[in-house]
Design an enzyme around this catalytic site. Structure first.
Site, PDB file in Angstrom:
ATOM      1  N   SER A  73      -0.528 -20.914   2.347  1.00  7.21           N
ATOM      2  CA  SER A  73      -1.680 -21.386   2.328  1.00  7.21           C
ATOM      3  C   SER A  73      -2.775 -20.789   1.690  1.00  7.21           C
ATOM      4  O   SER A  73      -2.744 -19.510   1.506  1.00  7.21           O
ATOM      5  CB  SER A  73      -2.164 -21.622   3.807  1.00  7.21           C
ATOM      6  OG  SER A  73      -3.432 -22.123   3.783  1.00  7.21           O
ATOM      7  N   TYR A  91      -3.939 -18.514  11.964  1.00  2.00           N
ATOM      8  CA  TYR A  91      -3.265 -19.075  10.731  1.00  2.00           C
ATOM      9  C   TYR A  91      -3.478 -18.246   9.633  1.00  2.00           C
ATOM     10  O   TYR A  91      -2.131 -18.164   8.868  1.00  2.00           O
ATOM     11  CB  TYR A  91      -3.937 -20.494  10.501  1.00  2.00           C
ATOM     12  CG  TYR A  91      -3.112 -21.383   9.667  1.00  2.00           C
ATOM     13  CD1 TYR A  91      -2.025 -22.019   9.992  1.00  2.00           C
ATOM     14  CD2 TYR A  91      -3.722 -21.669   8.151  1.00  2.00           C
ATOM     15  CE1 TYR A  91      -1.365 -22.842   8.886  1.00  2.00           C
ATOM     16  CE2 TYR A  91      -3.300 -22.280   7.289  1.00  2.00           C
ATOM     17  CZ  TYR A  91      -1.857 -22.897   7.754  1.00  2.00           C
ATOM     18  OH  TYR A  91      -1.325 -23.800   6.695  1.00  2.00           O
TER      19      TYR A  91
END
Length: 248
Positions: A143, A157
């Site tokens: 990501s 995350y």
């Protein structure tokens, strides 16, 4: 139309029934690979993706697996390798997204995020390399938030995806003598049911992009397919960001 760069290859994709994972499964099949993939809950969605693979004339295999369960992930890889007669490509795509401030997060949130986003990738990689010939490919879906954290509430995350970078670069070193490459693709805001381009907060996400539009899962899949193909045999231990310039 995709070229048959992956003709005869056998791929395994975690989290392949929806979003970016499903796009990757379909693209690998379009380029000639047989594809096995895992899914967590929706057998109907998995069936639709498998049908798309078969429509390309390739073998498909959907396997329900719990990414929090090491035995489930390992068994899925072993089942795919046995059915296909080996694995040439592994894509660690499965992931979850937790959003909460540090004062709201629990140890269970921490464990769940690492189990799915990091430990499952380690387990799948460890199992797959035993069935992978020299010159194989490993691609992790990271990501852009692993590199830059522009908003509050995404510490877990971001941490898990940052750790995935370290794991994948380590795999590149461990497996380089066999010609097996390992790379990370970092999508930014991508139009999926998890983060739709019309959803709450989408305009804020677009505001930090150089090209203010959400990505298409097919764009990410195209980059993964290139990394899995013959032209990327010298590319390993690298990160590729596809986020409209949000991290520029």
């Amino acid at each position: 139309m995709p070229m048959a760069n992956l003709a005869g290859k056998k791929a395994f994709v975690t989290g392949g029934s929806r979003g970016i994972g499903a796009a990757i499964v379909k693209r690998l099949a379009a380029e000639g690979a047989d594809v096995a993939f895992t899914y967590a809950r929706s057998g109907e969605r998995a069936g639709e993706v498998a049908s798309a693979v078969e429509a390309e004339g390739r073998r498909a295999m959907s396997i329900q697996a719990d990414n929090r369960d090491p035995d489930s992930v390992r068994t899925a890889v072993e089942k795919a390798a046995k059915t296909f007669g080996g694995l040439d490509i592994l894509v660690n795509s499965a992931g979850i997204y937790e959003e909460a401030s540090i004062d709201e997060l629990t140890l269970e949130d921490f464990d769940r995020t690492l189990d799915v986003n990091l430990r499952a990738a380690f387990i799948a990689s460890r199992a797959a390399v035993d069935h992978m010939p020299d010159g194989g490919r490993i691609v992790a879906i990271g990501s852009n938030l692993a590199v830059r954290v522009p908003f509050p509430g995404i510490s877990l995350y971001a941490m898990s995806k940052s750790a995935l970078i370290g794991l994948t670069k380590g795999l590149a070193r461990d497996l380089g003598s066999r010609g097996i490459t390992a790379n990370v693709v970092h999508p930014g805001s991508t139009d999926t049911d998890m983060n739709p381009a019309t959803g709450e907060g989408a305009d804020v996400q677009r505001s930090i992009m150089a090209i203010p539009r959400f990505g298409d899962p097919a764009e990410v899949a195209g980059l993964v397919a290139w990394l899995a193909g013959p032209q990327a045999r010298g590319v390993t231990g690298a990160e590729f960001t596809i986020d409209g310039g949000a991290n520029a």
